[in-house]
Design an enzyme around this catalytic site. Sequence first.
Site, PDB file in Angstrom:
ATOM      1  N   ARG A  63       0.822  -1.216   0.000  1.00  0.00           N
ATOM      2  CA  ARG A  63       0.000   0.000   0.000  1.00  0.00           C
ATOM      3  C   ARG A  63       0.853   1.264   0.000  1.00  0.00           C
ATOM      4  NH1 ARG A  63      -2.483  -4.056   2.565  1.00  0.00           N
ATOM      5  NH2 ARG A  63      -1.455  -3.573   4.513  1.00  0.00           N
ATOM      6  N   GLU A 100       6.281 -10.608  13.468  1.00  0.00           N
ATOM      7  CA  GLU A 100       5.795 -11.127  14.745  1.00  0.00           C
ATOM      8  C   GLU A 100       6.211 -12.579  14.949  1.00  0.00           C
ATOM      9  OE1 GLU A 100       1.674 -10.207  15.986  1.00  0.00           O
ATOM     10  OE2 GLU A 100       1.646  -8.978  14.160  1.00  0.00           O
TER      11      GLU A 100
END
Length: 180
Positions: A63, A100
Amino acid sequence: MNDRKKTVKDYIRTIVDFPHEGIMFRDVTTLFADPRGFRICIDQLLHPYAGERIDKVAGLEARGFIIGGAIAHQLSVGFVPIRKKGKLPGKTLSQDYKLEYGEAIMEVHDDAIQPGEKVLLVDDLLATGGTAEAGIKLIERMGGDIVGCAFIVDLPELGGRDKLASLGMDVHALCEFEGA
């Protein structure tokens, strides 16, 4: 709500439990789809850098390409895509970063930024700052001078802003959301 009073945050929808349970996904595609919202976004991302020399805009996949391309067009400067490993056809520089649950690699063409060029790094969302940090390291390895890091959304609880600030970066975000 009257469009004259809408902020960038008002154009962003939240999708609960995407892509995993417990995640509140901040979807900027609704912002991009609205011409007024998109214009407000680009103008506000540029505002803090008015009058500064910017030679290139670097956008983080994916994006960041959308807003980065629009900002580069507005400034009449070049755009540099920083992509996930294996997506660029030419000779690249690579930088690993932590996710993560593991690691990933970002790449940029090795000739995309010339030493001394002033670069604005952009993406839609700042979470832990890992992807942005990889982009910063790539730009700096090519000799680029980062004038700032601009994001639509900051998730302050995840610490990305602090991480980038500790690297000496100026960080600008249009809005914040609590939680992950």
